[in-house]
Design an enzyme around this catalytic site. Structure first.
Site, PDB file in Angstrom:
ATOM      1  N   LYS A 196       0.961  -1.324   0.016  1.00 55.23           N
ATOM      2  CA  LYS A 196      -0.085   0.073  -0.005  1.00 55.23           C
ATOM      3  C   LYS A 196       0.899   1.291   0.093  1.00 55.23           C
ATOM      4  O   LYS A 196       1.980   1.439   0.994  1.00 55.23           O
ATOM      5  CB  LYS A 196      -0.795  -0.049   1.237  1.00 55.23           C
ATOM      6  N   ARG A 206     -11.048   9.742   2.440  1.00 53.32           N
ATOM      7  CA  ARG A 206     -10.848  10.239   3.751  1.00 53.32           C
ATOM      8  C   ARG A 206     -11.844  11.460   3.797  1.00 53.32           C
ATOM      9  O   ARG A 206     -12.374  11.658   5.038  1.00 53.32           O
ATOM     10  CB  ARG A 206      -9.415  11.130   3.820  1.00 53.32           C
ATOM     11  N   LYS A 223       1.151  10.234   5.257  1.00 51.04           N
ATOM     12  CA  LYS A 223       1.103   8.764   5.979  1.00 51.04           C
ATOM     13  C   LYS A 223       2.558   8.103   5.607  1.00 51.04           C
ATOM     14  O   LYS A 223       2.694   6.833   5.572  1.00 51.04           O
ATOM     15  CB  LYS A 223      -0.053   7.897   5.487  1.00 51.04           C
ATOM     16  N   GLU A 239       7.955  -6.684   1.147  1.00 49.31           N
ATOM     17  CA  GLU A 239       6.633  -6.434   2.024  1.00 49.31           C
ATOM     18  C   GLU A 239       5.429  -7.711   1.583  1.00 49.31           C
ATOM     19  O   GLU A 239       5.128  -8.262   2.644  1.00 49.31           O
ATOM     20  CB  GLU A 239       5.826  -5.313   1.657  1.00 49.31           C
ATOM     21  N   LYS A 254      -2.143  -1.522  -3.856  1.00 49.95           N
ATOM     22  CA  LYS A 254      -2.943  -0.250  -3.973  1.00 49.95           C
ATOM     23  C   LYS A 254      -2.242   1.120  -4.070  1.00 49.95           C
ATOM     24  O   LYS A 254      -1.162   1.291  -3.401  1.00 49.95           O
ATOM     25  CB  LYS A 254      -3.786  -0.132  -2.506  1.00 49.95           C
ATOM     26  N   SER A 280     -10.369   5.753  -4.294  1.00 51.46           N
ATOM     27  CA  SER A 280     -11.266   6.902  -4.503  1.00 51.46           C
ATOM     28  C   SER A 280     -10.942   7.779  -5.392  1.00 51.46           C
ATOM     29  O   SER A 280     -11.934   8.427  -6.052  1.00 51.46           O
ATOM     30  CB  SER A 280     -11.648   7.217  -3.081  1.00 51.46           C
ATOM     31  N   TYR A 319     -15.056   1.052  -6.570  1.00 51.39           N
ATOM     32  CA  TYR A 319     -16.408   1.709  -6.366  1.00 51.39           C
ATOM     33  C   TYR A 319     -17.270   1.621  -7.832  1.00 51.39           C
ATOM     34  O   TYR A 319     -18.170   2.162  -7.814  1.00 51.39           O
ATOM     35  CB  TYR A 319     -16.063   2.993  -6.151  1.00 51.39           C
TER      36      TYR A 319
HETATM   37  C1  PBG Z   1      -7.240   3.649   5.757  1.00 48.01           C
HETATM   38  C2  PBG Z   1      -7.729   3.374   4.290  1.00 48.01           C
HETATM   39  C3  PBG Z   1      -7.494   4.324   3.317  1.00 48.01           C
HETATM   40  C4  PBG Z   1      -7.966   3.589   2.241  1.00 48.01           C
HETATM   41  C5  PBG Z   1      -8.430   2.525   2.560  1.00 48.01           C
HETATM   42  N1  PBG Z   1      -8.250   2.272   3.995  1.00 48.01           N
HETATM   43  C6  PBG Z   1      -6.995   5.769   3.341  1.00 48.01           C
HETATM   44  C7  PBG Z   1      -5.654   5.617   3.649  1.00 48.01           C
HETATM   45  O1  PBG Z   1      -4.685   4.895   4.130  1.00 48.01           O
HETATM   46  O2  PBG Z   1      -5.419   6.946   4.271  1.00 48.01           O
HETATM   47  C8  PBG Z   1      -8.077   4.263   0.853  1.00 48.01           C
HETATM   48  C9  PBG Z   1      -9.366   3.758  -0.195  1.00 48.01           C
HETATM   49  C10 PBG Z   1      -9.540   4.790  -1.247  1.00 48.01           C
HETATM   50  O3  PBG Z   1      -9.007   5.812  -1.402  1.00 48.01           O
HETATM   51  O4  PBG Z   1     -10.411   4.465  -1.819  1.00 48.01           O
HETATM   52  N2  PBG Z   1      -6.398   2.761   6.399  1.00 48.01           N
END
Ligand code: PBG
Length: 329
Positions: A196, A206, A223, A239, A254, A280, A319
């Site tokens: 990720k 968010r 992050k 990982e 991701k 998203s 989505y």
């Molecule tokens: C949080 C999480 C995130 C997403 C899934 N789980 C956001 C982040 O890591 O800040 C993102 C999913 C998306 O953008 O559709 N642990």
């Protein structure tokens, strides 16, 4: 001109194209993310995600029945936690009667065969919007993994089929898997967000959960100390191999489209199913361009999900899942 090979013969009609097509999209490919809120009769559109909604439990039940009827058989649950229940230690995440735990039961009651996966990370529960516990100028790894394992166990107890840790703390799959074994939940799966990336494509998500990191004087508002650097490729393999050794059943890359080189690397390296999360921001970009009339929504959507599967994904969290199924049926 004499040619021994004419590639266009295999493209000359839809009949021949469909005969030799290498990748087909079906409802079986998808995992449907769902956002859940407290309340009754709520189906509210997310501003930065047109035609995507947060559901209260009653309407969540209705939604999963609709998904099942469309052939969509797996959901990934996220909850929007009220501000007054957020803190720095994930207390509410462990509440056996919390929104996530009730959401799991709601889906299972409405649709017993639906595969229920749950997000495991502290950010929706964190007053600071971080995936872990904040302390001493950092996101504290080992204290966080202990809470995440308990959180996962609580979801398993509520009936979750798969836990989906999205936090990127070190060692969390090991902690979670060993706790599940200790407690007899040996049938509970883990889909690890193993590669990720610290991506700017998560913005609309968010917004959906009101979970963006807040300003803190000693911690960056991103992050990057736990999610991966998007410049890295070999690290994704490291990982992912570690998460498989620690007990993950499914691994994930991701975001999606910008990271298909990683998906292909993993496809050639690992022998477990690979999921891709088309996130998203990817959804929002296409919706916005289509709204302006600049892109053909359905055509681009199909091209994107097909590319994700072609790269090597067996599972696509998207989505667009409902839109795709409507389009292909
Ligand atoms: C949080 C999480 C995130 C997403 C899934 N789980 C956001 C982040 O890591 O800040 C993102 C999913 C998306 O953008 O559709 N642990």
């Amino acid at each position: 001109m004499k040619m021994l090979i004419r590639n266009r013969r295999l493209r000359s009609s839809e009949a021949i194209r469909s005969l030799v097509r290498e990748t087909y999209i079906t409802p079986n490919d998808f995992l449907v993310p769902l956002f859940v809120v407290e309340g009754k009769g709520i189906k509210e559109e997310i501003d930065s995600m047109p035609d995507y909604y947060r559901f209260s439990l009653d309407l969540l039940a209705k939604e999963v029945k609709e998904l099942w009827a469309m052939g969509l058989k797996a959901v990934l649950l996220f909850v929007k936690v009220p501000d007054n229940l957020k803190d720095n230690s994930g207390t509410e995440a462990l509440n056996a009667d919390g929104l996530m735990q009730r959401a799991i039961k709601t889906v299972k009651d409405a649709c017993p065969e639906m595969l229920v996966m749950t997000d495991v990370a502290l950010d929706p529960y964190s007053s600071f919007g971080h995936d872990g516990i904040v302390g001493n100028g950092e996101i504290v790894n080992d204290d966080t993994t202990a809470v995440l394992a308990e959180m996962g166990l609580s979801h398993a107890r509520a009936g979750a089929d798969f836990l989906a840790p999205s936090d990127m703390m070190d060692g969390r799959i090991f902690e979670m898997r060993t706790l599940l074994e200790d407690e007899g939940f040996y049938n509970t799966g883990i889909m690890s967000y193993s590669a990720k990336y610290a991506s700017s494509f998560y913005g609309p998500f968010r917004d959906a959960l009101d979970s963006a990191p807040v300003d803190l004087k000693d911690i960056p508002k991103d992050k990057k100390t736990y999610q991966m650097d998007f410049a890295n490729r070999d690290e994704a393999i490291k990982e992912t191999l570690m998460d498989i050794e620690e007990g993950a059943d499914i691994v994930m890359v991701k975001p999606g489209l910008c990271y298909l080189d990683i998906v292909r690397d993993l496809r050639e390296t690992v022998n477990v199913p690979i999921a891709v999360y088309q996130v998203s921001g990817e959804y929002a970009m296409l919706k916005a361009a289509a709204e302006k009339g600049w892109l053909d929504h359905d055509a681009v959507m199909m091209e994107q999900v097909t590319a994700i599967k072609r790269a090597g994904a067996q599972v696509i969290a998207s989505y667009f899942a409902k839109d795709v199924v409507k389009f292909i049926s």
